[in-house]
Design an enzyme around this catalytic site. Structure first.
Site, mmCIF file in Angstrom:
data_model
loop_
_atom_site.group_PDB
_atom_site.id
_atom_site.type_symbol
_atom_site.label_atom_id
_atom_site.label_comp_id
_atom_site.label_asym_id
_atom_site.label_seq_id
_atom_site.Cartn_x
_atom_site.Cartn_y
_atom_site.Cartn_z
ATOM 1 N N GLU A 12 5.980 4.103 2.093
ATOM 2 C CA GLU A 12 6.140 5.504 1.405
ATOM 3 C C GLU A 12 6.643 5.904 2.520
ATOM 4 O OE1 GLU A 12 3.793 7.738 -1.819
ATOM 5 O OE2 GLU A 12 2.886 6.893 -0.178
ATOM 6 N N TRP B 162 15.496 16.205 -9.330
ATOM 7 C CA TRP B 162 15.032 14.496 -8.981
ATOM 8 C C TRP B 162 16.146 14.004 -10.299
ATOM 9 C CZ3 TRP B 162 12.048 10.469 -11.248
ATOM 10 C CH2 TRP B 162 12.217 9.088 -9.962
ATOM 11 N N HIS C 37 -4.114 -18.190 0.438
ATOM 12 C CA HIS C 37 -3.800 -18.583 -1.415
ATOM 13 C C HIS C 37 -2.098 -18.169 -1.600
ATOM 14 C CE1 HIS C 37 -7.117 -19.826 -2.355
ATOM 15 N NE2 HIS C 37 -7.766 -18.435 -2.878
ATOM 16 N N LYS D 14 0.712 3.263 1.745
ATOM 17 C CA LYS D 14 1.323 5.061 2.979
ATOM 18 C C LYS D 14 1.882 4.293 3.503
ATOM 19 C CE LYS D 14 -0.371 6.969 1.047
ATOM 20 N NZ LYS D 14 -0.498 8.113 -0.331
ATOM 21 N N LYS E 45 6.524 14.075 -6.061
ATOM 22 C CA LYS E 45 5.277 14.310 -6.019
ATOM 23 C C LYS E 45 4.557 14.365 -7.418
ATOM 24 C CE LYS E 45 1.246 15.761 -3.963
ATOM 25 N NZ LYS E 45 0.849 14.749 -3.251
ATOM 26 N N ASN F 280 13.043 20.475 -16.700
ATOM 27 C CA ASN F 280 12.423 19.134 -16.535
ATOM 28 C C ASN F 280 11.844 17.887 -17.299
ATOM 29 O OD1 ASN F 280 12.184 20.789 -14.266
ATOM 30 N ND2 ASN F 280 9.912 21.275 -14.144
ATOM 31 N N GLY F 281 11.487 17.435 -17.050
ATOM 32 C CA GLY F 281 12.169 15.857 -18.450
ATOM 33 C C GLY F 281 13.009 15.202 -19.078
ATOM 34 N N ARG G 41 7.966 18.555 -3.815
ATOM 35 C CA ARG G 41 7.830 17.298 -5.545
ATOM 36 C C ARG G 41 8.527 16.888 -5.280
ATOM 37 N NH1 ARG G 41 5.421 21.208 -10.022
ATOM 38 N NH2 ARG G 41 6.850 19.804 -11.189
ATOM 39 N N CYS H 42 11.196 17.021 -11.297
ATOM 40 C CA CYS H 42 11.979 18.577 -10.391
ATOM 41 C C CYS H 42 11.404 19.905 -10.979
ATOM 42 C CB CYS H 42 12.536 18.359 -12.534
ATOM 43 S SG CYS H 42 13.947 17.451 -12.150
ATOM 44 N N GLU I 128 -4.434 1.016 -0.329
ATOM 45 C CA GLU I 128 -3.971 2.294 0.162
ATOM 46 C C GLU I 128 -3.078 2.386 1.484
ATOM 47 O OE1 GLU I 128 -3.007 4.854 -2.076
ATOM 48 O OE2 GLU I 128 -2.793 6.319 -0.526
HETATM 49 C C1 F6R Z 1 1.124 8.065 -2.918
HETATM 50 C C2 F6R Z 1 1.498 8.952 -4.660
HETATM 51 C C3 F6R Z 1 1.778 8.232 -5.563
HETATM 52 C C4 F6R Z 1 0.787 9.010 -6.542
HETATM 53 C C5 F6R Z 1 0.893 9.274 -8.144
HETATM 54 C C6 F6R Z 1 0.546 9.298 -9.588
HETATM 55 O O1 F6R Z 1 1.300 8.405 -2.306
HETATM 56 O O2 F6R Z 1 1.158 10.086 -4.767
HETATM 57 O O3 F6R Z 1 1.334 7.031 -5.763
HETATM 58 O O4 F6R Z 1 -0.906 9.216 -6.009
HETATM 59 O O5 F6R Z 1 1.864 9.187 -8.030
HETATM 60 O O6 F6R Z 1 -0.016 10.378 -9.432
HETATM 61 P P1 F6R Z 1 -1.402 11.343 -9.973
HETATM 62 O O7 F6R Z 1 -2.476 11.209 -9.006
HETATM 63 O O8 F6R Z 1 -0.445 12.814 -10.328
HETATM 64 O O9 F6R Z 1 -1.508 11.059 -11.311
#
Ligand code: F6R
Length: 596
Positions: A476, A74, A492, A473, A591, A100-101, A28, A2, A469
């Protein structure tokens, strides 16, 4: 997650400022949006869907007022419907609230309010707040006292902003969820995140937990839970508003991938001396931890895996924990340091792990992109990665900057014999990444494999976090099945998944023992007819076994991982683009994840 925006003092423009602010918060992740403006009455307009849907709904409305609040939601409690969108109103329609929260005690509050005759319009936890304010007003409290009384009854995490009819003031409070004030020349702003109002001012005040703010056209005021004034520092935001635009790129993510050379230069600036092989990270260089525990989530967890490996290579015992699992981790030993890697500095799981570490008596540090974030304020120490704002939900440049900062941390706190070589490789990173960006054939590789059933990524040592990673990516932003494995683990179990429809991306740099062993794993894959895409600097003969090659320049092994990552970012981006995915705002993702 949010987002909140508020504005007071620009009566003719309040609505435009709010809607523009909401569009700046889109990154976000959200599924509905709304605004409330207070004049003689409170006007609310809210819609499920995109900001464009809200704009459409506003076209048929006459809505205005001096003070306004807006929200992107959200979903956590109830589906993304118009009714569940914020702002939420009390029974009289005179009190509007955005939040938010998560309010943990909302169910008991709601039950009490319903038995007292209040009628609820949504499934949200937030809606208890306007009804609590309504009750306090009915008991004779003035506006500020009524909002304070309501806030005092909430348990959980919240950033709350409130407007009331006949009052051109915004009341706001926070606990465990970020809120920042913006001081303009003729108006005041508030938001969950600076980009929401950065076009109007660079002067900001970060609220701390338990603080209460009032914003009025004539001024602002911050007080603590008891109502006593709190002296606040005004900070200046150092990045430009243009940094939050797309600058001609089709997507923020592509722009941010291309910003990596600059982000890394910013991270290194003033911190390294190539001649002496020394690194200056200020007081952080004196921490001398006997051991380090990293806590992080998602992409930041992959950065933490890399950072822990660097420290172990330099002789410091280091472990990495998923922040959400830290409660089960062994206690930090001796003078250990617990490091939370979090680009936003607001990830609830990471904050909670850092708090747990403090309870266990450990010193804490955060590696973060966000000055003024909760992690930066709560930890004993902060190392800033200086990546600039990242709008794409999927992390790209912040990962590169995290790895750079972790190199600096390792060099600054340990004695490594090849520090001069590493610093040289870090200095060359921007130009080496630029060469990849200019010459990459990742789009052609994406074209070849866009219809594949699944994607696997393998690597060893420092290349293992890069494989993880790469897979994160891919899943996602393409919504396709992707997994990363330590190269040696493939045989394995996961090898059973490998077919001619599952390309395997093998990260193989250098020509040492690690490379030779990974090539052995590549051969196992090749023998099962899986296409192999080698990400390599050409030092080994992995290309012989590969169907496609993504080249990276030759460099120090610590920097090679960062170069390989850029090629994998580009492949995922192009696969997602060819599939027409919502690259900057992937479905179901946010985000900044401010709930546990
Ligand atoms: C993936 C991504 C998430 C963040 C995770 C932690 O592309 O962005 O996996 O890395 O939510 O977020 P931060 O770094 O803000 O703690």
């Amino acid at each position: 997650m949010c987002g909140i925006i508020g504005c007071v003092g620009r009566e003719d423009e309040t609505l435009d400022v709010l809607v523009h602010g909401l569009s700046k918060l889109e990154y976000r992740g959200y599924d509905s949006a709304g605004v409330a403006l207070s004049g003689d009455r409170v006007d609310v307009c809210k819609k499920s869907g995109k900001i464009a849907d809200l704009r459409g709904a506003l076209e048929s409305r006459e809505i205005g007022g001096a003070a306004g609040i807006g929200h992107t939601r959200w979903s956590t409690h109830g589906p993304p419907t118009d009714a569940n969108a914020h702002p939420h109103l009390d029974c009289t329609g005179d009190v509007a609230v955005v939040h938010n929260g998560i309010i943990e005690n909302y169910q008991s509050l709601r039950d009490e309010l319903v038995s007292a005759g209040h009628s609820f319009q949504s499934d949200t936890d937030t809606e208890v707040v306007p009804h609590l304010i309504e009750d306090a007003l009915a008991d004779g409290a003035d506006h500020e006292a009524a909002v304070r009384e309501a806030i005092a009854q909430l348990e959980g995490s919240y950033a709350v902003a409130v407007v009331l009819s006949g009052d051109d003031t915004i009341y706001a409070a926070r606990n465990d969820s970020p809120l920042v004030l913006g001081l303009g020349e003729d108006a005041y702003y508030l938001a969950s995140d600076v980009p929401a109002f950065r076009d109007h001012t660079d002067q900001v005040i970060y609220l701390a937990d338990g603080e209460f703010a009032t914003l009025h056209a004539d001024g602002w005021h911050v007080s603590d839970v008891d109502g006593d004034e709190v002296e606040k520092t005004v900070d200046t935001v150092e990045w430009d508003p243009e940094e939050t635009g797309k600058s001609g790129y089709d997507h923020f993510m592509l722009k941010e991938i291309h910003e990596q050379p600059r982000a890394i230069r910013q991270c290194l600036r003033g911190r390294v001396d190539e001649l002496t092989g020394s690194v200056d990270i200020g007081d952080l260089g004196d921490l001398s931890p006997t051991g380090v525990q990293f806590v992080a989530c998602g992409t930041s967890y992959h950065a933490a895996l890399y950072g822990a490996q660097l420290l172990r290579d330099a002789g410091i015992p280091a472990q990495t924990f998923l922040a959400s699992e830290y409660a089960t981790a062994p206690p930090p030993i001796g003078d250990a340091l617990v490091v939370g890697v979090t680009q936003s500095g607001e990830t609830a799981d990471t904050l909670s792990a850092l708090r747990e570490a403090r309870k266990r008596g450990a010193r804490t540090m955060t590696v973060t992109n966000t000055v003024g974030s909760t992690a930066a304020r709560e930890c004993d120490h902060a190392l800033y990665i200086r990546a600039g704002p990242e709008i794409g939900v999927a992390a790209s440049k912040t990962f590169a900057s995290q790895l750079t900062a972790l190199n600096l941390f390792s060099l600054g706190t340990t004695r490594t014999s090849d520090s001069r070589e590493i610093i040289g490789a870090l200095r060359d990173l921007p130009s080496n990444i630029q060469a990849i960006l200019d010459e990459s054939n990742a789009e052609a590789v994406a074209e070849t494999y866009v219809d594949s059933g699944a994607y696997f990524f393998i690597g060893r040592g420092l290349q293992y976090p890069v494989a993880l990673e790469g897979a994160l990516k891919m899943k996602e932003i393409t919504y396709k099945h992707a997994e990363g494995f330590a190269a040696g683990e493939l045989k394995h179990g996961p090898l059973a998944l490998v077919t001619d429809d599952t390309p395997v991306f093998a990260v193989v740099t250098g020509d040492g023992e690690m490379a030779r062993k990974t090539i052995g794993n590549v051969k196992e894959v090749e023998a099962r007819d899986a296409p192999v895409v080698a990400v390599t600097d050409g030092q080994s003969d992995v290309e012989r076994y590969a169907d496609a090659v993504l080249e990276v320049p030759e460099t120090h092994p610590q920097a090679a991982a960062m170069l390989a990552n850029v090629q994998l970012q580009l492949v995922s981006y192009h696969v997602a683009d060819k599939l027409g995915r919502s690259i900057d705002k992937p479905r179901n993702l946010a985000k900044s994840v401010t709930v546990e």
